[in-house]
Design an enzyme around this catalytic site. Structure first.
Site, PDB file in Angstrom:
ATOM      1  N   ARG A   1      -3.504  -0.910  -6.569  1.00  0.00           N
ATOM      2  CA  ARG A   1      -2.768  -1.978  -6.482  1.00  0.00           C
ATOM      3  C   ARG A   1      -3.043  -2.853  -7.728  1.00  0.00           C
ATOM      4  O   ARG A   1      -4.109  -2.628  -8.432  1.00  0.00           O
ATOM      5  CB  ARG A   1      -2.772  -2.865  -5.259  1.00  0.00           C
ATOM      6  CG  ARG A   1      -4.275  -3.448  -5.102  1.00  0.00           C
ATOM      7  CD  ARG A   1      -4.514  -4.293  -3.745  1.00  0.00           C
ATOM      8  NE  ARG A   1      -6.055  -4.690  -3.692  1.00  0.00           N
ATOM      9  CZ  ARG A   1      -6.350  -4.965  -2.570  1.00  0.00           C
ATOM     10  NH1 ARG A   1      -5.677  -5.039  -1.397  1.00  0.00           N
ATOM     11  NH2 ARG A   1      -7.740  -5.119  -2.370  1.00  0.00           N
TER      12      ARG A   1
ATOM     13  N   MET B   1      -5.741  -7.446   8.944  1.00  0.00           N
ATOM     14  CA  MET B   1      -4.984  -6.840   9.865  1.00  0.00           C
ATOM     15  C   MET B   1      -5.549  -5.287  10.043  1.00  0.00           C
ATOM     16  O   MET B   1      -6.796  -5.361   9.587  1.00  0.00           O
ATOM     17  CB  MET B   1      -3.387  -6.696   9.380  1.00  0.00           C
ATOM     18  CG  MET B   1      -2.577  -7.903   9.266  1.00  0.00           C
ATOM     19  SD  MET B   1      -1.084  -7.609   8.710  1.00  0.00           S
ATOM     20  CE  MET B   1      -0.524  -6.266   9.557  1.00  0.00           C
TER      21      MET B   1
ATOM     22  N   LYS C   1       0.620  -1.159   0.070  1.00  0.00           N
ATOM     23  CA  LYS C   1       0.039  -0.149   0.197  1.00  0.00           C
ATOM     24  C   LYS C   1       0.912   1.334  -0.090  1.00  0.00           C
ATOM     25  O   LYS C   1       0.715   2.064  -0.958  1.00  0.00           O
ATOM     26  CB  LYS C   1      -0.859   0.232   1.241  1.00  0.00           C
ATOM     27  CG  LYS C   1      -1.746   1.177   1.174  1.00  0.00           C
ATOM     28  CD  LYS C   1      -2.716   1.235   2.529  1.00  0.00           C
ATOM     29  CE  LYS C   1      -3.720  -0.300   2.711  1.00  0.00           C
ATOM     30  NZ  LYS C   1      -4.876   0.156   3.386  1.00  0.00           N
TER      31      LYS C   1
ATOM     32  N   CYS D   1       6.771 -38.397 -12.844  1.00  0.00           N
ATOM     33  CA  CYS D   1       5.414 -38.886 -13.027  1.00  0.00           C
ATOM     34  C   CYS D   1       4.620 -38.956 -11.609  1.00  0.00           C
ATOM     35  O   CYS D   1       3.404 -39.398 -11.598  1.00  0.00           O
ATOM     36  CB  CYS D   1       5.351 -40.241 -13.549  1.00  0.00           C
ATOM     37  SG  CYS D   1       5.991 -41.428 -12.442  1.00  0.00           S
TER      38      CYS D   1
ATOM     39  N   GLY E   1      -8.184  -7.887   4.964  1.00  0.00           N
ATOM     40  CA  GLY E   1      -9.026  -8.204   6.097  1.00  0.00           C
ATOM     41  C   GLY E   1      -8.296  -8.832   7.264  1.00  0.00           C
ATOM     42  O   GLY E   1      -8.907  -8.968   8.267  1.00  0.00           O
TER      43      GLY E   1
ATOM     44  N   TYR F   1      11.147 -34.183 -18.902  1.00  0.00           N
ATOM     45  CA  TYR F   1       9.547 -34.169 -19.085  1.00  0.00           C
ATOM     46  C   TYR F   1       9.277 -34.315 -17.756  1.00  0.00           C
ATOM     47  O   TYR F   1       9.818 -34.859 -16.697  1.00  0.00           O
ATOM     48  CB  TYR F   1       9.121 -35.153 -20.102  1.00  0.00           C
ATOM     49  CG  TYR F   1       8.900 -36.393 -19.604  1.00  0.00           C
ATOM     50  CD1 TYR F   1       8.001 -36.830 -18.801  1.00  0.00           C
ATOM     51  CD2 TYR F   1      10.025 -37.131 -20.083  1.00  0.00           C
ATOM     52  CE1 TYR F   1       8.066 -38.453 -18.464  1.00  0.00           C
ATOM     53  CE2 TYR F   1      10.065 -38.617 -19.706  1.00  0.00           C
ATOM     54  CZ  TYR F   1       9.160 -39.060 -18.790  1.00  0.00           C
ATOM     55  OH  TYR F   1       9.080 -40.447 -18.476  1.00  0.00           O
TER      56      TYR F   1
ATOM     57  N   SER G   1      12.433 -42.555 -14.382  1.00  0.00           N
ATOM     58  CA  SER G   1      11.143 -41.898 -14.185  1.00  0.00           C
ATOM     59  C   SER G   1      11.031 -41.607 -12.669  1.00  0.00           C
ATOM     60  O   SER G   1      11.006 -42.737 -11.902  1.00  0.00           O
ATOM     61  CB  SER G   1       9.901 -42.666 -14.742  1.00  0.00           C
ATOM     62  OG  SER G   1       8.635 -41.886 -14.381  1.00  0.00           O
TER      63      SER G   1
ATOM     64  N   ARG H   1      -3.090   2.694   8.807  1.00  0.00           N
ATOM     65  CA  ARG H   1      -3.290   1.395   8.200  1.00  0.00           C
ATOM     66  C   ARG H   1      -2.456   0.627   7.928  1.00  0.00           C
ATOM     67  O   ARG H   1      -1.054   1.162   7.651  1.00  0.00           O
ATOM     68  CB  ARG H   1      -3.964   1.803   6.676  1.00  0.00           C
ATOM     69  CG  ARG H   1      -5.201   2.360   6.727  1.00  0.00           C
ATOM     70  CD  ARG H   1      -5.616   2.755   5.213  1.00  0.00           C
ATOM     71  NE  ARG H   1      -6.563   3.970   5.197  1.00  0.00           N
ATOM     72  CZ  ARG H   1      -7.693   3.814   5.100  1.00  0.00           C
ATOM     73  NH1 ARG H   1      -8.456   2.459   4.540  1.00  0.00           N
ATOM     74  NH2 ARG H   1      -8.698   5.007   4.669  1.00  0.00           N
TER      75      ARG H   1
ATOM     76  N   HIS I   1      -6.873 -44.203  -1.731  1.00  0.00           N
ATOM     77  CA  HIS I   1      -7.568 -44.736  -2.885  1.00  0.00           C
ATOM     78  C   HIS I   1      -8.517 -43.701  -3.430  1.00  0.00           C
ATOM     79  O   HIS I   1      -8.696 -43.463  -4.844  1.00  0.00           O
ATOM     80  CB  HIS I   1      -8.283 -45.952  -2.359  1.00  0.00           C
ATOM     81  CG  HIS I   1      -9.241 -46.689  -3.461  1.00  0.00           C
ATOM     82  ND1 HIS I   1     -10.649 -46.467  -3.664  1.00  0.00           N
ATOM     83  CD2 HIS I   1      -9.067 -47.610  -4.305  1.00  0.00           C
ATOM     84  CE1 HIS I   1     -11.224 -47.066  -4.514  1.00  0.00           C
ATOM     85  NE2 HIS I   1     -10.024 -47.859  -5.168  1.00  0.00           N
TER      86      HIS I   1
END
Lengths: 892, 892
Positions: free
Chosen positions: A338, A105, A25, A844, A103, A864, A776, A94, A459
């Site tokens: 902002r 602080m 701010k 993976c 919200g 990859y 992998s 502020r 699962h």
């Protein structure tokens, strides 16, 4: 070292780049004032340095003197003095941290009022009611925030007076009553704190600044930062600014404005506005706000000025800005700006549109495609890929967000009842302690799944993610009891409706409004641009176990399958009995017969997958999970035995379930160890795969097959297992490889690699590489073993507390633990490539779809990443982000 | 490259040092012949190089030519020719690997006989019966070993002929029958192999040598090497030697002789002897052998010559030698020598006695103390520390040897019945599927424990080792069924007697004779000498959870406690209910009350331990196991619920057991994670410990306390946990430290360290060291996590197959996996000491008592090892061995 800077201080660099010191701010207020020359009320910022000093070793010795000097300057600029008995200056105090914490602080307004200056204010504004209303608000706010008095203590007397006078709103109370209320409030403070309400403005100011500092470590703020992964060390800045009053009169007002529509991304200014009101009133939603059209009608000049400011802000920040403004007596003041938050759809639209020339005249501007790509986040993509709730309400209970997206449906507690209800046309949420293969038909019928136990690899979680079904798992406070569940005192019965958000892990009562998934044209544009940056640098594949998933992954941009698990194919209701026959077989012949039956079935699955991925590589992992996962639970069978008895087949099943049961299945007889115990299994799988490949090749598709052996720990083990695979491969020729023109060309060798999932495999990567065409990484298992954290146990029970206490930088299952697991990954890459320079290496595990982890994998030299279909776009984007950000690839 | 060497080849160095190439037997034959000039029949050795070449790529091209040349030389020396029709030479073909593998590999005797030479032999020896007996033995041996014909095929015709003629032994069959048997045997070979029995000696020889090569990879040989951890790559040498015949006539004979008594160590020649017999007859035990006294009576000159040879062997080898000798027609021939195997008691006695001057005249000799120390092995010490069986019989079933020593007793299947039987005065073996805390009273009453499930860290194994009770665990083929168990067709009922060997893991039916534990004076002498070498280089501590164990460990030479687990204190029948109250507590007050009760109890335990270890450090590990270990099993409660119902307390227990149950307890909420979930727990333990320390200090003892925090993964976690400990420590002063003179001197600080048990802790050792006064490696857990091998599951099921297939160099839980886990250990040592140069580092897992691992730990720079009390002497000895062997300490 200076702890305080005026907004118009001439910093050496652009204030907007100094958020570390000035907070967001403060930095933007200074930017607007000094660079953009916008109308901003004077004021100054107490820096985050001061806050950090305060947290570390208390209030800095020099700070009072510094503040006092800046107050003198401010008073001089404003021509008014704090607490003055003639024309008093009032200020707001502020918070303003580096990252916005909306919200979380505290703020104190109207500071500088006291028993003398309130009279002066009344006189100066010729509005006694306004002055006393401001004073009573200040006392209450100060009492609550700085002195810690319960807000109710101030609320009750106000309500009482309104009741006595039949006043509908605060505004109906006259000045006399408000003045009397101020006296009452001061009395309350004296009673509660034992001290008088401070009358000296300097003392008020120090109290307020200290309170803002303290609020950095408030419980809510800490929880917010933990969730958002913001460091707890940053501290907040504090902005002290001359008050302007949107509630002075009807020529006043206040509002919030966006330079574009943050919901849709449309290039039209958007905002909420209230006449004769303070900023708090807009945010609190007490009065119904009006749109900017109302501003245009009531204050046409201000409206024109504001649009001009919006244009300058966009030109300057080259992005959509979010502002707060106040009109005092017809004069416009900017109180904040902002970069504005936006929905996923809006982010995509803005990013694409901003690459085209926008603004006008000298203020024409645009952003590069690279910049556009970085404007879109993983969350933005996720939100357009999955249904979302239109609004957020407090959840009844939170679990782990196991499979993203929102769902609404009637609660059912068994797979059968869920499936039945779905057949009747109901939308269903299946709620279980945990799920097992026996529940699959119910899960398939459900729009959403909730479990009270289990982690992100349970699962339920794995199956739901595979299908894209929203799921919340491990909601431990949710107690299931027959045909109902309770959370605290709340009871939800079968058939009642709940809403679940699998992105955040929240479960709400009732039916929330759903916004469907909306991949816009801009979605595809941004990803196309991202691919232009990414391709040839980091591949993105999908994890897919079915043809449907494979097609979905390919549609979403996957360049192959990085992980095709073969166990889910074993878990369908038709096949489970065959798998069980294989496990129970008491002769080699019976085992072979069961394997033969499975081979037929597996072949069909592979055919579908290889067709869907024609021309792209498909990595098939040989069977990995412990065999007891395919058997009923020992104790369920024992219970049945205790109750009435088991038939012969069930008795066999019990024997087998006992024989294969494990104390620590994660570290048990699984992966390649299964192959060692039942060598026919892997041979069968490879044969099914190769027969499928031959079939689809004969149909004109181009299968590219990679076989990966799971959970190896030694080169001897890998060499043995590779032998089983090669033996079967030698029964088949190489696979046909089509040229782009469709003509048959050279034939492709099937490659064989290993998972790197155990710490030992990572350490011995050089040995393993000698027997591998590729590696992998299974970073889920590697994380479990490196930290000794079982996801099933630790993630829902211990992890939240660990994160809350800051004992881990983040959940290592969400984002790879770079300092621990990451070292093993990078060591394995180096050692593997030492043995084989061009060794192909991918990952993976779940981390393959996590942006932070993807950046790490790219730096570490992986070829990859592979992730579930819906994460593929995110991985494509994240990879481009890393490359744009200059993420160095360490090894190539 | 030469593949063949005559025994009297002049090697460049002493043949005895060339076992790698010549094998043990060949090296010692050459040594006896060329260096000691003892009477050894001529012959030659086909080297291990040839065998390795054969295994790798078949029979070496040059080998036939080489062998043929050496045969020519041999024939020249002997003046006889293989297969000669006048005076034929016969040879033996014997395996001879680097390490002795008794009975594992093959031998062919009497080679060179054929249809012509047998006639010549009969003529030359004037003994037709001898000639045909030799021939029929040769054909049968060759048929079985070289040609693979079932031995029964030869046994039956022999037995048939003996029956027909009422012959009691082979010797009762006349030459004619034996001649006819030769013809029959050749026919059998033709039938079975389709080929004629080879008549050409060169062909016979090649076949025999190849068969010996092949026998290296026979199933028994592989199993033996795996068990003895002998590399499978070594290969065997083959010795071809002119036959001498102990069975020629009554002026002949054969025997084995030891230069000292291998059972007692007494310095008196010892042996077995048979007149008119071949070596095989001595070994096979068909005839009753006589002692060397008989040799002295029958062959006084030979006896004197043999004693002279014994003296020369001892002087030369400077150790007790084991020999085989044959007398042919009054002439003594030495056929083999090697360093003799001996019992533990004998090894100790010989080692000590040999340091004193022995022998006479020029042949006086002695060994150094260092040499004496290396003569004693871990197994030698173990055998004098635990009761052993007097003889070995084939076991009914094998499990894992979980706690060494032998025991005999009546079988009982429940803790209660075992305890009752013990009260009646019976010796009891408790047989269970697995044990749990509820079985402790039965285990305490038992002389031995057998379980059919679980690995070397199962409850049964850990508790038994702690008490020194012999135990066999994971005997999976043993099926318990009510009040009996079965193994295959064998049934053993309650009350019947079995014998178990916790060293080897074998279970036998009936009562075997027990030899009690006998720590001789030499035991203490050797260990004193070992300590002189070891002290100041590698400390040895004991793991002990009770005062009794602590005292035992101290008696056995422990220099402190390296691991005092605190969980066993929680498991006694009186305390378990309190622990459960603590876990079930629904208010902080109830939890605090239960903790307070536990504190009192723990304090008493610590008092006993600290008294016993006065003046020596005691490392106390804060609570480690998952809480569900203190609760009944979920499914037992569920079964009870299904059967009849639970009372209120049991219902609470079920809820708690469910809440704390874990899918993978090894990777669950245990170690410091317990502290994070229940911070009061660790504070209670530290308080109990410090109150105990203050009390024993006031009694004049000198407590030295070290607190260790288990299972850490990050520095933040360790720093938090250390904070809890320090908070309690700050309530107490430093502990008094007594000077040797008994006067109070400086006070000792309590130190706080961490276990290194997770791969991540090892990787982040530098961070952890900043918050640690010391490290203690828990290599059990580190091994489980690095390999992903749960001991409970893998060790009894998968590991045997892994070892059999050679997929692991050895069981990584017995001897540390140096290439994998070892790298993490060495990395953690380096990183820890990088942060803190003098960081004290020890190890307290099972590996702390394993000689090979101890050598590794010493090289890696650890300060001490810690092991169960009975392993302490072994660790002291093993450390001295390493230091003597020049095991380099890498980091100091």
């Amino acid at each position: 070292m200076a702890f305080v800077f005026d907004f118009d201080h001439k910093h050496r660099k652009a204030p907007r780049s100094m958020k570390d010191l000035l907070g967001g701010k403060g930095a933007n207020l200074a930017e607007m004032m000094t660079v953009l020359k916008l109308p901003v009320p004077y004021g100054f910022t107490v820096t985050t340095d001061a806050c950090r000093h305060y947290m570390r070793s208390g209030w800095p010795a020099s700070l009072d003197r510094e503040i006092s000097a800046h107050i003198v300057t401010l008073e001089a600029k404003m021509g008014r003095k704090l607490g003055d008995a003639v024309d008093p200056l009032l200020v707001s105090v502020r918070s303003g941290a580096k990252f916005s914490m909306p919200g979380m602080m505290d703020t104190v307004l109207n500071l500088g009022l006291n028993d003398a200056s309130v009279v002066a204010l009344a006189r100066a504004t010729n509005d006694e009611r306004f002055a006393y209303d401001s004073y009573r608000r200040f006392i209450a706010m100060y009492g609550r925030i700085v002195l810690g008095v319960d807000a109710q203590r101030f609320e009750h007397p106000l309500e009482q007076r309104k009741a006595e006078r039949n006043a509908r709103t605060d505004a109906d109370l006259p000045a006399s009553v408000l003045g009397e209320l101020c006296t009452h409030y001061k009395l309350i403070i004296k009673q509660e704190t034992g001290k008088d309400f401070p009358q000296i403005p300097a003392k008020q100011l120090r109290g307020a600044i200290e309170a803002v500092f303290r609020s950095w470590n408030g419980a809510r703020a800490i929880a917010y930062r933990t969730r958002e992964r913001i460091s707890h060390d940053l501290g907040t800045a504090v902005n002290v600014q001359a008050m302007v009053f949107g509630n002075r009169n009807d020529q006043s007002g206040t509002g919030v404005g966006f330079t574009r529509n943050p919901a849709t991304g449309e290039n039209v200014a958007y905002g909420d506005f209230l006449t004769n009101a303070q900023g708090e009133d807009v945010v609190a939603g007490i009065r119904n706000t009006e749109s900017l059209d109302a501003l245009e009608r009531r204050f046409p000049d201000v409206y024109t000025e504001l649009l001009g400011i919006f244009a300058r802000l966009e030109h300057h920040y080259k992005d959509m800005c979010d502002t707060e403004f106040t009109i005092e007596n017809g004069t416009l003041w900017m109180l904040q700006t902002r970069i504005g938050k936006r929905t996923g759809a809006a982010a995509l639209r803005m990013a694409v549109e901003m690459t085209e020339s926008t603004g006008s005249g000298k203020r024409r501007w645009s952003i590069s495609r690279k910049e556009a790509i970085t404007r879109v986040t993983a969350e933005h993509l996720d939100s357009v890929l999955h249904p979302q709730f239109a609004r957020v309400i407090p959840p009844l209970v939170m679990g782990l967000g196991a499979s993203p997206g929102a769902a609404v449906g009637a609660v059912y507690f068994t797979a059968d009842s869920a499936a039945d209800a779905a057949k009747r046309g109901e939308r269903v949420i299946l709620v279980r302690h945990e799920t097992s293969p026996e529940d699959v038909h119910g899960m398939m019928a459900a729009s959403g799944i909730v479990t009270s136990r289990g982690g992100l690899v349970s699962h339920a979680a794995v199956v739901a993610r595979g299908w894209g079904t929203p799921a919340v798992v491990g909601a431990e406070s949710l107690k299931i009891d027959g045909k109902r569940f309770t959370v605290g005192d709340t009871v939800v019965r079968e058939g009642e409706t709940i809403s679940i958000d699998g992105t955040t892990g929240s479960v709400m009562i009732g039916a929330l409004e759903l916004v469907p998934a909306t991949p816009t044209p801009e979605f595809h544009t941004i990803l196309k641009w991202a691919d232009e940056i990414r391709k040839g640098k980091l591949g993105v594949r999908t994890n897919a176990d079915t043809a449907t998933d494979a097609e979905l992954g390919r549609t979403l941009g996957a360049e192959g399958i990085g992980l095709c698990r073969t166990e889910h194919m074993f878990l369908t209701p038709e096949r489970l009995p065959v798998v069980r026959r294989m496990i129970l077989a008491d002769t080699p012949e019976r085992e072979a017969a069961a394997l033969e039956e499975l081979r037929e079935a597996q072949k069909e699955d592979f055919v579908g997958i290889l067709r869907a991925m024609s021309g792209l590589p498909v990595t098939v992992r040989l069977l990995d999970p412990p065999l007891h996962e395919f058997l009923p639970h020992v104790h369920e069978l024992e219970m049945k035995q205790a109750r009435g008895g088991l038939d012969a087949q069930e008795a066999d099943m019990l024997t087998a379930a006992r024989a294969w049961s494990e104390v620590n299945p994660m570290l048990g007889t699984r992966g390649v160890r299964l192959g060692v115990m039942k060598p026919g299994l892997y041979a069968m799988q490879v044969r099914a795969l190769m027969q499928a490949a031959e079939q689809v090749a004969s149909e004109g598709f181009e299968p590219i097959v990679e076989v990966v052996i799971p959970l190896t720990v030694s080169d001897d083990e890998l060499s043995l297992a590779r032998g089983w695979v090669e033996d079967v491969l030698s029964e088949f020729g190489d696979l046909p490889r089509n040229t782009p023109s469709g003509k048959r060309a050279k034939r492709a060798r099937v490659t064989v690699g290993t998972m790197i999932e155990t710490p030992r495999a990572a350490l011995r990567a050089e040995d393993l590489a000698a027997h591998s065409d590729f590696f992998s990484f299974g970073t889920n298992d590697l994380t479990q073993m490196t930290l000794g954290f079982s996801r099933d146990d630790v993630e829902s029970r211990t992890m939240p507390r660990y994160l809350q206490l800051g004992l881990l930088r983040g959940n290592p299952f969400e984002s790879i633990d770079q300092d621990g697991v990451g070292e093993l990954v990078s060591l394995a890459v180096k050692r593997g490539r030492k043995a084989k320079g061009k060794l192909k290496i991918g990952v993976c595990g779940e981390h393959g779809g996590d942006p932070e982890s993807i950046a790490f994998f790219y730096r570490t030299g992986l070829d990859y990443v592979s992730c579930s279909p819906y994460r593929v776009p995110i991985a494509r984007l994240a990879a481009a982000h890393t490359i744009i950000g200059g993420g160095k690839n360490d090894t190539k």
